[in-house]
Design an enzyme around this catalytic site. Structure first.
Site, PDB file in Angstrom:
ATOM      1  CB  SER A   1      37.859  26.823 -36.308  1.00  7.78           C
ATOM      2  OG  SER A   1      38.992  26.586 -37.118  1.00  7.78           O
ATOM      3  CE  LYS A   2      32.996  28.168 -41.332  1.00  5.49           C
ATOM      4  NZ  LYS A   2      31.684  28.621 -41.812  1.00  5.49           N
TER       5      LYS A   2
END
Length: 328
Positions: free
Chosen positions: A85-86
């Site tokens: 995930s970012k």
């Protein structure tokens, strides 16, 4: 295709509305009908869709259609095995371009995620991958996206595949081109006295993640908890930004400073340090505009990480504070 027969407890398969009251189909019905009409033979998707497979299988049976071959691929993971995930790894391809990774190296690295060449070599071209690719060689072990490993592989490409002239040309294409340098001139020309002033003054624009220490964020008025909130609220606000420009960035930050009852100079201190590495740089709004959303957000996340971030319990409290500002 890769996992063989899968048995799923029916309790894990929720009841699904297929057609809304207004006549619009939901995803599961539309997906099955679309795939059939397009004569799709193989469906490759992430493993998080495994629990939806029984619904799709039933629909194909009800319609009397042949179901495509299903192939559920493993998800990319962070080094701590959590889902990519970012929040933990920048996931935008624009970030890696801005960092100066070669497209060939990134393609090579992504090709290694859950798959390997028959001879197990790590470095290969796209054409070599196409020639050797076999879906049956995909591993189900949850491949780890490790930026340090990507950096190592990119270094191999830089040294092995580029001549000195090509190295210079690719570096010029990356950032040291006329358009990029001209954009910097209005900000540094009025501050520089000799050309040797330029590199120290604009070095953060040519950099990736800055080499900062927690002490760099020490402020004579703000406590660390306030500094972390400034960085977190700015990050959340800029993550919602859809029209990236100096004006929209300024509007967001001005709103937050006023909502937090902080003077603009005090609010901007930690943002300057996170983005430029120093509170004494030229306009950080212009810097963020030119750096782009992916690099800007990555540096803000890095600064938060450096300061220890927030625990899960603290995060819930901070989210409520943020919502109370009307920022969300």
């Amino acid at each position: 295709m890769l996992r063989g027969t899968i048995e799923i407890d029916w309790a894990q398969v929720d009841c699904q509305i297929l057609l809304k009251s207004d006549g619009m189909p939901t995803y599961h019905l539309a997906n099955v009908v679309d795939d059939h009409l397009m004569e799709i033979t193989h469906v490759l998707r992430g493993e998080e869709w495994i629990n939806s497979a029984p619904k799709h299988k039933l629909l194909y049976e009800y319609f009397g259609w042949e179901m495509p071959v299903l192939c559920h691929l493993p998800l990319l993971r962070n080094p701590d095995k959590s889902k990519l995930s970012k929040r933990k790894n920048p996931t935008s391809i624009n970030f890696y371009e801005r960092m100066g990774f070669l497209p060939e190296a990134v393609t090579n690295y992504l090709g290694r995620m859950g798959w390997s060449m028959p001879d197990e070599r790590e470095k290969f071209t796209l054409d070599e991958m196409i020639a050797n690719f076999d879906i049956q060689r995909v591993s189900l072990g949850g491949p780890v996206f490790d930026v340090e490993k990507l950096r190592w592989l990119n270094g191999q490409w830089l040294r092995d595949e580029l001549t000195e002239d090509q190295f210079v040309e690719r570096m010029r294409q990356w950032w040291f081109n006329d358009d990029a340098l001209k954009a910097l001139v209005p900000h540094i020309k009025g501050r520089a006295e000799v050309f040797s002033d330029v590199a120290p003054m604009a070095g953060f624009m040519f950099s990736g993640m800055l080499d900062l220490k927690s002490e760099d964020f020490a402020h004579h008025k703000l406590e660390e908890s306030q500094i972390k909130r400034v960085l977190q609220f700015t990050l959340w606000k800029l993550e919602a930004q859809r029209h990236w420009s100096k004006d929209t960035i300024f509007a967001d930050i001005k709103f937050l400073a006023k909502a937090m009852d902080l003077k603009m100079g005090d609010f901007m201190f930690s943002v300057f340090v996170a983005i430029a590495g120093t509170p004494n740089s030229w306009s950080v709004m212009d810097s963020m505009d030119m750096l782009g959303p992916d690099m800007t957000r990555a540096r803000l996340r890095k600064a938060l990480e450096l300061l220890g971030g927030f625990s899960k319990k603290e995060t819930k409290k901070v989210e409520k504070e943020y919502a109370a500002l009307g920022a969300s």
